[in-house]
Design an enzyme around this catalytic site. Structure first.
Site, PDB file in Angstrom:
ATOM      1  N   LYS A  70       5.478  -3.244   9.300  1.00  0.00           N
ATOM      2  CA  LYS A  70       4.959  -3.420   7.934  1.00  0.00           C
ATOM      3  C   LYS A  70       4.873  -4.881   7.490  1.00  0.00           C
ATOM      4  O   LYS A  70       4.061  -5.209   6.627  1.00  0.00           O
ATOM      5  CB  LYS A  70       5.809  -2.637   6.931  1.00  0.00           C
ATOM      6  CG  LYS A  70       5.551  -1.143   6.948  1.00  0.00           C
ATOM      7  CD  LYS A  70       6.329  -0.463   5.839  1.00  0.00           C
ATOM      8  CE  LYS A  70       6.104   1.030   5.854  1.00  0.00           C
ATOM      9  NZ  LYS A  70       6.805   1.714   4.767  1.00  0.00           N
ATOM     10  N   ASP A 106       3.648   2.443  -1.119  1.00  0.00           N
ATOM     11  CA  ASP A 106       4.989   3.051  -1.187  1.00  0.00           C
ATOM     12  C   ASP A 106       5.532   3.106  -2.618  1.00  0.00           C
ATOM     13  O   ASP A 106       6.196   4.076  -2.997  1.00  0.00           O
ATOM     14  CB  ASP A 106       5.978   2.279  -0.304  1.00  0.00           C
ATOM     15  CG  ASP A 106       5.742   2.525   1.178  1.00  0.00           C
ATOM     16  OD1 ASP A 106       5.225   3.599   1.532  1.00  0.00           O
ATOM     17  OD2 ASP A 106       6.084   1.639   1.985  1.00  0.00           O
TER      18      ASP A 106
END
Ligand code: ATR
Length: 274
Positions: A70, A106
């Site tokens: 990420k 997220d």
């Protein structure tokens, strides 16, 4: 605006076989009759640059990115949107013209899941306590800041990891062995550690100090009802399970790619929990 073009999509991670993302996105591709496919591709960290280059050359149109890529994936993005920039990590990639953009859905997933689980939840009513200080905790600390949560306390075993998040997002660091003290006037308790997950050690925490009006949110979803959530339900606290964070972060990614906001329906939840 929906998009008629075929999209080659994939989630990249290492390991990747546990990922539920292909199930989720294939469900929506079929449900909404849009064109595309969604693969799961295992890329070891040392191979990221080469393999990602190959995928771009092969004409992929978008990606999800999971651990451990990420942060490393950001160097291949031409630009990042505000959420990705502020969180400092990317979980969704898409093209705007010929430019590759990085986003991070997220924090959206975290917020939507709570707001869909607890009607009229008041984020500003009191402090939030985050257990853990990994990547998920960072996105959640950002979400809490966006929601104007008055005080955020991050309790973590490794103080330096909590301090890193607090330096970027604000809040207070608390030592792991003082997590019970952190609960005293809390409005929200969130477990972001892997403790309580099937096969991992349980999360040992005494909830006596937690107000009964507080909501308890576990981002672990296997098992769906973790021992922490069981303990919270037994004393009358509202609880939020972790599966929705996964589903809603995917909802936003699908919307970015296809321009359609897909439903998180019961069929999908059942498929993902199987
Ligand atoms: P993610 O990026 O998915 O959030 P992670 O980076 O592995 O996952 O973070 C997991 C968090 O759980 C970390 O904050 C970790 O604490 P450390 O920062 O001290 O490593 C926490 N964690 C994992 N196992 C733990 C344990 N046995 N006791 C306390 N905390 C634990």
């Amino acid at each position: 605006m929906s998009d008629d073009h075929y999209k080659k999509l994939a989630v990249l991670g290492h390991p990747i076989k546990q990922s539920k993302s292909p199930i989720i996105h294939k469900h929506w591709i079929e449900k909404y009759g849009v064109k595309g496919d969604y693969a799961a591709i295992d890329i070891p960290p040392a191979a990221l640059e080469h393999e990602f280059g190959e995928l771009i050359a092969a004409g992929y149109n978008g990606f999800n990115v999971t651990a451990p890529h990420k942060q490393d994936i950001m160097q291949y993005c031409d630009a990042r949107d505000r959420d990705a920039y502020e969180i400092g990590a990317v979980n969704t990639l898409y093209f705007k013209g010929d430019k590759l953009w990085g986003s991070n859905t997220d924090s959206y997933g975290f917020i939507e899941n709570l707001e869909n689980s607890v009607k009229n939840f008041d984020w500003t009513k009191g402090p939030a306590v985050i257990l853990g200080a990994g990547g998920a905790a960072r996105a959640i600390a950002y979400a809490l800041k966006q929601k104007s949560v008055p005080i955020v306390r991050i309790c973590n075993r490794t103080i330096a990891n909590a301090s890193d998040i607090v330096a970027d997002m604000g809040g207070y660091v608390m030592p792991w062995d003082q997590k019970e003290e952190a609960l005293l006037d809390a409005n929200l308790l969130i477990n972001t550690t892997s403790l309580g997950m099937t096969g991992k050690a349980p999360l040992e925490i005494n909830l006596d100090n937690l107000p009964q009006t507080a909501t308890v949110y576990d981002i672990v979803y296997a098992p769906l009802i973790t021992p922490l959530l069981e303990q919270a339900q037994a004393r009358g606290n509202q609880t939020v399970t972790g599966i929705g964070m996964l589903l809603y972060q995917a909802q936003k990614a699908f919307e970015i790619w296809y321009g359609i906001k897909p439903d998180v329906d019961d069929d999908l939840i059942e498929k993902v929990l199987k």
